[in-house]
Design a protein around this motif. Structure first.
Motif, PDB file in Angstrom:
ATOM      1  N   GLY A 198     -11.828   3.502  -2.487  1.00  0.00           N
ATOM      2  CA  GLY A 198     -12.849   2.564  -2.931  1.00  0.00           C
ATOM      3  C   GLY A 198     -12.382   1.121  -2.865  1.00  0.00           C
ATOM      4  O   GLY A 198     -13.197   0.207  -2.824  1.00  0.00           O
ATOM      5  N   ILE A 199     -11.045   0.911  -2.848  1.00  0.00           N
ATOM      6  CA  ILE A 199     -10.500  -0.443  -2.750  1.00  0.00           C
ATOM      7  C   ILE A 199     -10.218  -0.770  -1.291  1.00  0.00           C
ATOM      8  O   ILE A 199      -9.478  -0.049  -0.616  1.00  0.00           O
ATOM      9  N   SER A 200     -10.807  -1.842  -0.806  1.00  0.00           N
ATOM     10  CA  SER A 200     -10.595  -2.273   0.573  1.00  0.00           C
ATOM     11  C   SER A 200      -9.261  -2.996   0.699  1.00  0.00           C
ATOM     12  O   SER A 200      -8.999  -3.964  -0.023  1.00  0.00           O
ATOM     13  N   ARG A 201      -8.409  -2.530   1.626  1.00  0.00           N
ATOM     14  CA  ARG A 201      -7.109  -3.177   1.841  1.00  0.00           C
ATOM     15  C   ARG A 201      -7.296  -4.623   2.281  1.00  0.00           C
ATOM     16  O   ARG A 201      -6.692  -5.543   1.724  1.00  0.00           O
ATOM     17  N   SER A 202      -8.137  -4.819   3.299  1.00  0.00           N
ATOM     18  CA  SER A 202      -8.336  -6.182   3.788  1.00  0.00           C
ATOM     19  C   SER A 202      -9.037  -7.051   2.739  1.00  0.00           C
ATOM     20  O   SER A 202      -8.696  -8.221   2.559  1.00  0.00           O
ATOM     21  N   GLY A 203     -10.004  -6.472   2.022  1.00  0.00           N
ATOM     22  CA  GLY A 203     -10.739  -7.229   1.017  1.00  0.00           C
ATOM     23  C   GLY A 203      -9.846  -7.759  -0.088  1.00  0.00           C
ATOM     24  O   GLY A 203      -9.885  -8.945  -0.428  1.00  0.00           O
ATOM     25  N   ILE A 204      -8.977  -6.884  -0.624  1.00  0.00           N
ATOM     26  CA  ILE A 204      -8.150  -7.286  -1.767  1.00  0.00           C
ATOM     27  C   ILE A 204      -7.009  -8.207  -1.334  1.00  0.00           C
ATOM     28  O   ILE A 204      -6.632  -9.135  -2.059  1.00  0.00           O
ATOM     29  N   GLY A 222       4.703  -0.560  -1.008  1.00  0.00           N
ATOM     30  CA  GLY A 222       5.161   0.820  -1.152  1.00  0.00           C
ATOM     31  C   GLY A 222       5.408   1.207  -2.595  1.00  0.00           C
ATOM     32  O   GLY A 222       5.036   2.305  -3.039  1.00  0.00           O
ATOM     33  N   LEU A 223       6.024   0.295  -3.365  1.00  0.00           N
ATOM     34  CA  LEU A 223       6.326   0.572  -4.775  1.00  0.00           C
ATOM     35  C   LEU A 223       5.053   0.771  -5.601  1.00  0.00           C
ATOM     36  O   LEU A 223       5.031   1.555  -6.550  1.00  0.00           O
ATOM     37  N   VAL A 224       3.993   0.053  -5.229  1.00  0.00           N
ATOM     38  CA  VAL A 224       2.718   0.163  -5.958  1.00  0.00           C
ATOM     39  C   VAL A 224       1.872   1.306  -5.406  1.00  0.00           C
ATOM     40  O   VAL A 224       1.279   2.087  -6.169  1.00  0.00           O
ATOM     41  N   ALA A 225       1.809   1.423  -4.078  1.00  0.00           N
ATOM     42  CA  ALA A 225       0.865   2.337  -3.427  1.00  0.00           C
ATOM     43  C   ALA A 225       1.217   3.814  -3.599  1.00  0.00           C
ATOM     44  O   ALA A 225       0.321   4.642  -3.806  1.00  0.00           O
ATOM     45  N   VAL A 226       2.499   4.166  -3.504  1.00  0.00           N
ATOM     46  CA  VAL A 226       2.885   5.589  -3.540  1.00  0.00           C
ATOM     47  C   VAL A 226       2.481   6.257  -4.855  1.00  0.00           C
ATOM     48  O   VAL A 226       1.824   7.311  -4.842  1.00  0.00           O
ATOM     49  N   PRO A 227       2.826   5.693  -6.024  1.00  0.00           N
ATOM     50  CA  PRO A 227       2.363   6.343  -7.274  1.00  0.00           C
ATOM     51  C   PRO A 227       0.846   6.351  -7.430  1.00  0.00           C
ATOM     52  O   PRO A 227       0.277   7.320  -7.946  1.00  0.00           O
ATOM     53  N   ARG A 283       2.338 -21.435   6.250  1.00  0.00           N
ATOM     54  CA  ARG A 283       3.431 -21.497   5.284  1.00  0.00           C
ATOM     55  C   ARG A 283       3.281 -20.364   4.277  1.00  0.00           C
ATOM     56  O   ARG A 283       2.264 -20.258   3.606  1.00  0.00           O
ATOM     57  N   VAL A 284       4.306 -19.532   4.191  1.00  0.00           N
ATOM     58  CA  VAL A 284       4.317 -18.434   3.222  1.00  0.00           C
ATOM     59  C   VAL A 284       5.661 -18.446   2.506  1.00  0.00           C
ATOM     60  O   VAL A 284       6.677 -18.816   3.074  1.00  0.00           O
ATOM     61  N   ASN A 285       5.649 -18.022   1.239  1.00  0.00           N
ATOM     62  CA  ASN A 285       6.891 -17.995   0.474  1.00  0.00           C
ATOM     63  C   ASN A 285       7.060 -16.643  -0.219  1.00  0.00           C
ATOM     64  O   ASN A 285       6.241 -15.732  -0.056  1.00  0.00           O
ATOM     65  N   LEU A 286       8.127 -16.530  -1.001  1.00  0.00           N
ATOM     66  CA  LEU A 286       8.460 -15.274  -1.675  1.00  0.00           C
ATOM     67  C   LEU A 286       7.354 -14.832  -2.631  1.00  0.00           C
ATOM     68  O   LEU A 286       6.984 -13.654  -2.664  1.00  0.00           O
ATOM     69  N   MET A 287       6.800 -15.781  -3.390  1.00  0.00           N
ATOM     70  CA  MET A 287       5.747 -15.437  -4.345  1.00  0.00           C
ATOM     71  C   MET A 287       4.496 -14.940  -3.623  1.00  0.00           C
ATOM     72  O   MET A 287       3.856 -13.976  -4.070  1.00  0.00           O
ATOM     73  N   ASP A 288       4.141 -15.575  -2.496  1.00  0.00           N
ATOM     74  CA  ASP A 288       3.003 -15.120  -1.685  1.00  0.00           C
ATOM     75  C   ASP A 288       3.199 -13.669  -1.267  1.00  0.00           C
ATOM     76  O   ASP A 288       2.285 -12.842  -1.357  1.00  0.00           O
ATOM     77  N   ALA A 289       4.413 -13.369  -0.778  1.00  0.00           N
ATOM     78  CA  ALA A 289       4.710 -12.024  -0.281  1.00  0.00           C
ATOM     79  C   ALA A 289       4.612 -10.988  -1.383  1.00  0.00           C
ATOM     80  O   ALA A 289       4.040  -9.900  -1.198  1.00  0.00           O
ATOM     81  N   MET A 290       5.159 -11.315  -2.552  1.00  0.00           N
ATOM     82  CA  MET A 290       5.154 -10.354  -3.660  1.00  0.00           C
ATOM     83  C   MET A 290       3.747 -10.102  -4.192  1.00  0.00           C
ATOM     84  O   MET A 290       3.356  -8.951  -4.416  1.00  0.00           O
ATOM     85  N   LEU A 291       2.977 -11.168  -4.381  1.00  0.00           N
ATOM     86  CA  LEU A 291       1.621 -11.014  -4.915  1.00  0.00           C
ATOM     87  C   LEU A 291       0.682 -10.342  -3.907  1.00  0.00           C
ATOM     88  O   LEU A 291      -0.137  -9.502  -4.281  1.00  0.00           O
ATOM     89  N   ALA A 292       0.811 -10.716  -2.623  1.00  0.00           N
ATOM     90  CA  ALA A 292      -0.022 -10.082  -1.588  1.00  0.00           C
ATOM     91  C   ALA A 292       0.337  -8.608  -1.436  1.00  0.00           C
ATOM     92  O   ALA A 292      -0.540  -7.752  -1.272  1.00  0.00           O
ATOM     93  N   GLY A 293       1.638  -8.291  -1.506  1.00  0.00           N
ATOM     94  CA  GLY A 293       2.075  -6.899  -1.434  1.00  0.00           C
ATOM     95  C   GLY A 293       1.597  -6.088  -2.619  1.00  0.00           C
ATOM     96  O   GLY A 293       1.188  -4.932  -2.482  1.00  0.00           O
ATOM     97  N   PHE A 294       1.642  -6.707  -3.803  1.00  0.00           N
ATOM     98  CA  PHE A 294       1.147  -6.051  -5.027  1.00  0.00           C
ATOM     99  C   PHE A 294      -0.339  -5.740  -4.899  1.00  0.00           C
ATOM    100  O   PHE A 294      -0.787  -4.636  -5.222  1.00  0.00           O
ATOM    101  N   ALA A 295      -1.105  -6.720  -4.397  1.00  0.00           N
ATOM    102  CA  ALA A 295      -2.547  -6.518  -4.209  1.00  0.00           C
ATOM    103  C   ALA A 295      -2.803  -5.418  -3.182  1.00  0.00           C
ATOM    104  O   ALA A 295      -3.646  -4.536  -3.399  1.00  0.00           O
TER     105      ALA A 295
END
Length: 282
Positions: A177-183, A104-109, A157-169
């Motif tokens: 033009g950017i595929s949600r599933s692809g990225i 949300g923090l990345v996508a809205v702007p 197995r997932v951790n905090l860093m996984d969640a943050m980086l995957a959410g950022f992507a």
């Protein structure tokens, strides 16, 4: 009377086609919202309107994902009451909450910037979308080359860093033009997850993210959404039905299909359309 009927039939056809595209391409590393945008453009919709409608229709497949992943979702919900008894479910819950907030923090702007660019100059926006399709092509090609980690591990197995980086992507998928599933799958494989787990996590992440797209679209232009409610209902219903029939086979297919060739063609076509539009006198 005939003109009015033709207008309604064109609107109905556009809605059906948008729903069909969404139902099929949501489960492949192809930007479904951008394909919907391009289709709606051909039916006379303004680019900024088509972009918001693409985001809204994108959210329809969340319903199909909830039905398909109902066991995983029930496990996640049950882990709230007893996190020790369902460690994987609780880990997934934390992963989804954190990744959704970051998204949300990345996508809205980025969605706001996309709307303004599309409204300012449709041809420039088309060229930009073409280059973003190229970026999706690169992500998908790299994902195929990387292959993914070992699939024998049963517990995810997932951790905090996984969640943050995957959410950022995932936040960057707000760009047309950017595929949600692809990225997101590319990001998760890069973090060491198997192809199977990456796909599963990507589509679980997509449920709150695409619902957020509906909320954003309505909040951005409520009158626009209400004036196109028939198109949205028809396309969303079509997308849900098609998704329920296609999701299982397409999830398996997406691990082998060379979709980067498809997005490469889309990139070339989109850039050419934008350049020709700029060269054409208004």
């Amino acid at each position: 009377m005939n003109i009015q009927f033709m207008g309604l039939s064109q609107e109905f056809l556009a809605a059906l086609l948008a729903g069909l595209i969404q139902g099929v391409t949501e489960w492949l590393p192809v930007s479904s919202k951008t394909l919907i945008l391009l289709i709606l453009l051909t039916y006379g919709f303004k680019a900024s309107t088509a972009y918001l409608m693409g985001l809204a229709i994108n959210g329809a497949t969340a319903v199909a994902a909830i039905i398909y992943f109902r066991r995983e979702i029930l496990e996640i919900l049950s882990s709230i009451r007893s996190p020790k008894r369902s460690r994987e479910g609780f880990a997934l819950l934390k992963f989804l909450v954190i990744s959704t907030v970051v998204t949300g923090l990345v996508a809205v702007p980025l969605a706001q910037v996309s709307r303004e660019l599309i409204s300012f100059d449709e041809n420039a926006a088309m060229i930009a979308m073409g280059f973003l399709f190229l970026l999706t092509t690169i992500f998908t090609w790299l994902r195929v080359r990387m292959g993914g980690g070992v699939d024998e591990v049963k517990e995810m197995r997932v951790n905090l860093m996984d969640a943050m980086l995957a959410g950022f992507a995932q936040g960057f998928s707000a760009l047309p033009g950017i595929s949600r599933s692809g990225i997101t799958v590319f990001a998760l494989i890069s973090l060491g997850h198997s192809s199977r787990d990456s796909l599963k996590l990507s589509f679980l992440m997509g449920i709150p993210a695409t619902i957020g797209g509906i909320i954003y679209s309505y909040a951005a232009m409520p009158i626009l959404m209400e004036s196109n409610i028939i198109v949205l209902i028809i396309s969303s219903f079509t997308a849900i039905i098609v998704s329920l029939f296609m999701i299982s086979s397409l999830l398996k297919l997406s691990e082998r299909l060379k979709t980067y060739l498809f997005t490469l063609i889309l990139a070339a076509v989109t850039i050419v359309i934008g350049v020709l539009g700029m060269m054409t006198p208004h």
